[in-house]
Design an enzyme around this catalytic site. Structure first.
Site, PDB file in Angstrom:
ATOM      1  N   ASP A 244      45.205  -7.644  -2.060  1.00 40.61           N
ATOM      2  CA  ASP A 244      44.612  -7.429  -0.735  1.00 40.61           C
ATOM      3  C   ASP A 244      45.299  -8.249   0.335  1.00 40.61           C
ATOM      4  OD1 ASP A 244      42.449  -6.588  -2.721  1.00 40.61           O
ATOM      5  OD2 ASP A 244      41.781  -5.786  -0.794  1.00 40.61           O
ATOM      6  N   LYS A 255      41.127  -8.524  -6.384  1.00 38.05           N
ATOM      7  CA  LYS A 255      39.753  -8.401  -6.893  1.00 38.05           C
ATOM      8  C   LYS A 255      39.377  -9.579  -7.785  1.00 38.05           C
ATOM      9  CE  LYS A 255      37.347  -6.061  -6.042  1.00 38.05           C
ATOM     10  NZ  LYS A 255      36.315  -6.402  -5.002  1.00 38.05           N
TER      11      LYS A 255
HETATM   12  O1  MRU Z   1      36.794  -4.349  -3.262  1.00 35.08           O
HETATM   13  P1  MRU Z   1      37.883  -3.325  -3.462  1.00 35.08           P
HETATM   14  O2  MRU Z   1      37.536  -2.295  -4.483  1.00 35.08           O
HETATM   15  O3  MRU Z   1      38.342  -2.744  -2.160  1.00 35.08           O
HETATM   16  O4  MRU Z   1      39.088  -4.179  -4.048  1.00 35.08           O
HETATM   17  C1  MRU Z   1      40.292  -3.520  -4.329  1.00 35.08           C
HETATM   18  C2  MRU Z   1      41.336  -4.379  -4.931  1.00 35.08           C
HETATM   19  O5  MRU Z   1      41.143  -5.551  -5.156  1.00 35.08           O
HETATM   20  C3  MRU Z   1      42.666  -3.727  -5.160  1.00 35.08           C
HETATM   21  O6  MRU Z   1      43.307  -4.295  -6.256  1.00 35.08           O
HETATM   22  C4  MRU Z   1      43.548  -3.925  -3.918  1.00 35.08           C
HETATM   23  O7  MRU Z   1      42.865  -3.583  -2.755  1.00 35.08           O
HETATM   24  C5  MRU Z   1      44.806  -3.131  -3.997  1.00 35.08           C
HETATM   25  S1  MRU Z   1      44.551  -1.391  -3.854  1.00 35.08           S
HETATM   26  C6  MRU Z   1      46.082  -0.669  -3.891  1.00 35.08           C
END
Ligand code: MRU
Length: 353
Positions: A244, A255
């Site tokens: 992220d 995550k």
């Molecule tokens: O809370 P989320 O489901 O939006 O978290 C998503 C993640 O952590 C993904 O690994 C990250 O956003 C990369 S998506 C290509």
């Protein structure tokens, strides 16, 4: 290969009807519901509640959200329009704090408005639409390129482990961490993929298992606390995760649970790869300590997904949505512009020179 999954759109604009079509990821894998959202409030809510999720998809949804909000403004004076646009932008920026793609996409939309100050409001709206489409179209190309670079690190029969969902559903196409898997599969590779279920919101179980199964990839679902066992068994040759936000020193937010997987991978001497569009690299954050970690509601742990509450009422809950993986645990960061390794302070900067 059943390629249908790669045609599924997590976010799509129906401009004729002023509607954003969002595949509701909270309903997957059981139900395929496409939400028809019109107002900034509805789109904000879809981002906050993870109906659309994954860093790139959040950025795409926010770009279209701010476009639709701007399109609905009944203002002809450019200065008044600019003021209202900035309010809209700030509103979307408050939906989720960690994925930098959200801010990156909103800044691109803001830059478009700034560059078009001299034209009419209706022409600014047309320019905004073009930029929102461009953000989405470029994401598909970026993900494919990450997939191609990632594939150079993998061999045909490897066992792979991934956490959360960084796939088709999280992006315009292919995903980031899942892109090398899709591209390898198309070439006849026989990857054996392990998906962590990813407590508490189960993106691994509900989304990654769903999309890789639909594609025909060999996928095994495990609980998060089984990763050490599959690694010890020798079934994992590489870990691929999305992210992220990447800080200038290579510390990476992804995550919750990702950091634990990286620590295990180090212990078992397994390469740990982070797949990151350059839009996810935030050189303004010096280290991971500068990345804001989203805190979410207790109910996601105590109640959601269960038929009855699974924790004592009133129990204290700590529910960070992301964690920081130390740069020293990351074997390489795979971007659309190439693969970078430590020292990340130098190599990440080099990507922008
Ligand atoms: O809370 P989320 O489901 O939006 O978290 C998503 C993640 O952590 C993904 O690994 C990250 O956003 C990369 S998506 C290509």
């Amino acid at each position: 290969m059943n390629t249908n999954i790669l045609n599924i759109q997590s976010v799509q604009l129906d401009d004729e009807h002023d509607t954003l079509l969002i595949l509701d990821q909270t309903k997957l894998p059981n139900t395929h519901v496409v939400l028809k959202l019109k107002t900034p409030d509805e789109i904000w809510d879809a981002i906050y509640h993870l109906k659309v999720r994954g860093a790139p998809a959040i950025g795409i949804a926010a770009a279209y959200g701010v476009y639709l909000g701007a399109k609905q403004l009944d203002i002809t004076d450019v200065d008044a329009f600019l003021e209202a646009f900035i309010k809209l932008k700030h509103y979307f920026a408050c939906s989720r704090p960690t994925a930098v793609n959200l801010f990156w996409a909103l800044d691109k939309m803001q830059a478009c408005v700034n560059e078009n100050k001299h034209v009419s409001v209706s022409d600014i709206k047309i320019a905004l639409l073009a930029v929102a489409h461009q953000i989405k179209d470029e994401d598909a190309l970026v993900c494919k390129s990450i997939g191609q670079h990632g594939l150079t690190l993998l061999e045909k029969d490897m066992g792979l482990l991934t956490h959360c969902n960084a796939g088709q559903l999280a992006t315009a196409k292919y995903g980031t961490a899942l892109a090398p898997i899709y591209l390898g599969y198309e070439l006849g590779y026989n990857f054996k993929v392990f998906a962590d279920e990813t407590r508490p919101l189960l993106q691994g179980a509900r989304l990654t298992a769903h999309e890789l199964m639909a594609a025909g990839v060999d996928i095994t679902l495990i609980c998060d606390n089984m990763a050490a066992t599959v690694m010890k068994n020798g079934w994992v040759d590489a870990v691929l995760v999305g992210c992220d936000r990447v800080a200038a020193n290579g510390d990476t937010a992804n995550k919750i649970g990702t950091s634990g997987v990286a620590i295990l991978a180090k212990h078992y001497n397994i390469p740990f790869y982070v797949c990151a569009p350059t839009a996810t690299i935030d050189l303004q954050c010096v280290t991971g300590d500068d990345i804001e970690i989203e805190q979410r509601k207790a109910e996601e742990i105590t109640e959601q997904w269960y038929t009855e509450r699974m924790a004592p009422a009133g129990v204290k809950v700590y529910n960070p949505a992301f964690d920081i993986t130390d740069a020293k645990l990351i074997t390489a960061i795979i971007t659309e512009s190439g693969i970078v390794r430590a020292p990340y302070e130098k190599t990440l900067n080099g990507l922008f020179e």
